[in-house]
Design an enzyme around this catalytic site. Sequence first.
Site, PDB file in Angstrom:
ATOM      1  N   ASP A 460       2.467   0.401   1.328  1.00 32.20           N
ATOM      2  CA  ASP A 460       2.125  -0.233   0.058  1.00 32.20           C
ATOM      3  C   ASP A 460       2.830   0.463  -1.110  1.00 32.20           C
ATOM      4  O   ASP A 460       2.951   1.692  -1.132  1.00 32.20           O
ATOM      5  CB  ASP A 460       0.598  -0.129  -0.114  1.00 32.20           C
ATOM      6  CG  ASP A 460       0.097  -0.824  -1.358  1.00 32.20           C
ATOM      7  OD1 ASP A 460       0.298  -2.038  -1.474  1.00 32.20           O
ATOM      8  OD2 ASP A 460      -0.483  -0.136  -2.223  1.00 32.20           O
ATOM      9  N   GLU A 502       6.937  -1.993   0.829  1.00 34.05           N
ATOM     10  CA  GLU A 502       6.778  -2.933  -0.278  1.00 34.05           C
ATOM     11  C   GLU A 502       7.487  -2.353  -1.500  1.00 34.05           C
ATOM     12  O   GLU A 502       6.875  -1.708  -2.341  1.00 34.05           O
ATOM     13  CB  GLU A 502       5.293  -3.164  -0.595  1.00 34.05           C
ATOM     14  CG  GLU A 502       5.090  -4.222  -1.669  1.00 34.05           C
ATOM     15  CD  GLU A 502       3.793  -4.058  -2.467  1.00 34.05           C
ATOM     16  OE1 GLU A 502       3.400  -5.006  -3.149  1.00 34.05           O
ATOM     17  OE2 GLU A 502       3.182  -2.968  -2.420  1.00 34.05           O
TER      18      GLU A 502
END
Length: 754
Positions: A460, A502
């Site tokens: 993330d 990401e």
Amino acid sequence: MKKYFWMVFAVAVLAACGGKDTPQPTESLTLSVAPQELSFSATESVSKLVVVTSNGDWTVSSTESWIHVNSGSGSGKGSFSVSVDVQDKAEDRSGSVQVSASKGSDSKAATISVKQSGAVVSVDVVPAPAAFDGTKRASTTYQLLIYSFADSDGDGVGDFKGIQNKLDYLDGLGVTALWLSPAHPSGSYHGYEVSDYAALNPLYGTEEDFKALLDAAHAKGISIYMDFVLNHSGTGNEWFKSVTANPKDSPYNDYYVISDNPDAGAVDNFAGTTNPGMGRWFPVLNSGIRKESLHFKLDWTGSKKKVTVSRTTESVQSSNPDTHVQRYIYFGNDKLYRLYETSSNIYEITVDYDSDWGFLVRTSSSSWSAGTKYGGNKYKTGAGVVKLDVPYELEVSVENGYDPGNLVPEGYCYFGSFGESMPDLNYGKYTECENSPVFKATVDAAAKWVNMGVDGFRLDAVLWIYQAQLAANQRFLDQWYQAVNKAYREAGHADNIFVVGEAWEDHSTEKQYYKGLISNFEFNYGGMVSGMLGNQNAGGYVTAVNSYVTDHTAQRADAVTSFFLTNHDQDRFAEWVGKSAAKEKQAAALLLSGPGKPFVYQGEELGYYGTKSNGDEYVRAPILWDRAGTDCAKKGVNNKVDTGMLKADISVEAQQEVEGSLLNVYKTWSRLRNTYPALAEGTMTKAGLSGTSIAAWYMTSGSQKLLVIHNVSSSAKEVKVTDSMAKPVGLLGKASVKEQTLTLGANSSVVFEL
Ligand code: MG
């Protein structure tokens, strides 16, 4: 001359006086026709001549109504012509013309064969793909939200057993991997505020349940990727709780970005920048002044309003009973104190301050914003930390629609890129990040899951680990990848672990994150697809997709480009294309017929829509498994569901029964990708077909070559194709072929095997 005359005369006399016993010589009937065979094309309208040679009379007739002769009879040598009707049938046909001759009692017949070839007609494309051999090779990943996918125990929250129960559904979608939303204990429904990286959220099940899911998924050829949140933890993490309890001496202080002087500038975790770009400092609760006598002084005299907080030994005061004064300090457990006006526009009070969240300055006892410039809840941009005895300039911000949070008397602060509930983790100087204790802790946690059978990770917010500092993030990610890959290889795997980052940036920046990771999400892709479907211009698609792949491979040979339409942080793709089912279907076909690793986001295969403006939950809706909504995990999204969308006809049960439903389009094209290695892992090259709305390319792997053609227009288009279209294997919408012209319907797609 005279002699010749007499000879002829004698013969004539002999003939005339031949007598009754001498038979008359008779000439036999003759008949021949040429040519004996006539061939016509389907559209040929000219007549063809037939010559009859006979010494008798003759008649002509045709056997078929589509064969015509211009003359019914003749005598002696003559001719007639034959013509045929034009036809639009594909089949060849044949008939004949009969010529009958007669002379006296004698008769003869001759036959002329007439043939006409069939018409060239448009043939509908009917795909006949090869049989799927059962080997899933497409590397399609399904992004799954544990909390809203499937609930097995009736508590309304999705769980591990729920996923296991739906593995057949996922297998039917042809997926080879699942990206699970964070599975750890968390302070938030979505899981991105991790309380313990080495544990599992009890709402989702036990470690035994998780292991059972891993084993069952592997048995179906489905890998499991965990979502790992390396940028920040949640405030409920034991590490952070320790910091909160003991901000000066906690053994976990190094785990977070903490400072007692946050305005001083750069910290290690900013990798040299003093402008973090996103996020801000928050006070560490309990770290500063929380419970003692404090004197508050508001200076309302100038254009800039100020508050000064000081320690004091003065006696505490009760709230000013004079209701004409409208200056308040608000703190703690709903404590509201009206201040005393000690001189013109100077307001003061001494109170027993007791607050674990800070205080507000207010100008109304009833309204939070009071409609005035300095009403409500104000403080200077930055830490919100008020240093003792130093006038603190209040700043208007509610007027700008920005709620800045609370004021806190000085103490330790922590940095949060994504807000107060997500304190950033601190990996120290990036040149030695691998030595930081929290680096080791997250690698150890990841290794635990790898040893249990986890096949990969999605990382993330990797941009913010070092505040968008590229070199720092590259090195960190490379170090983390190598450390986790080491654990993966030690667990007995022969290949390298899959980790996708990401790096939510434009392609030009995103591609550089391949220096750190084997894969990253190509965030440009989904917008490009929706834009192309919107303006019906496919001109740049193949070049762009190819450049994404080659740019990534240029960074590292083992690069895997992860393509997706949208994810849980974006408005639904259906919203992007105006809820057009035709465009959603074609987006699926585009995603699944090109190179790279496709990701399908939960609900995308069902046509889910929703925007973040209604709340993040509305782009994370639960799967509606049956028409009645039984077992729908609504509680997983706090019951924030769009009941207008979650109607029976969008359910899995309903769409499975409808041929051509979006769900079945995903299944069909996923199966196609799994069937043909050229689609699953082939190389893309542009096919030079003309047409603004035509995206066409070859996918090649070994000796297998496929031609993929999409018409992104909302009307049918004709395309001249030089390759053979004899073996169609995939179709979306409508397509027909007439010689080398392909007619492709609106938002239709076709794949030919060459
Ligand atoms: Mg449950």
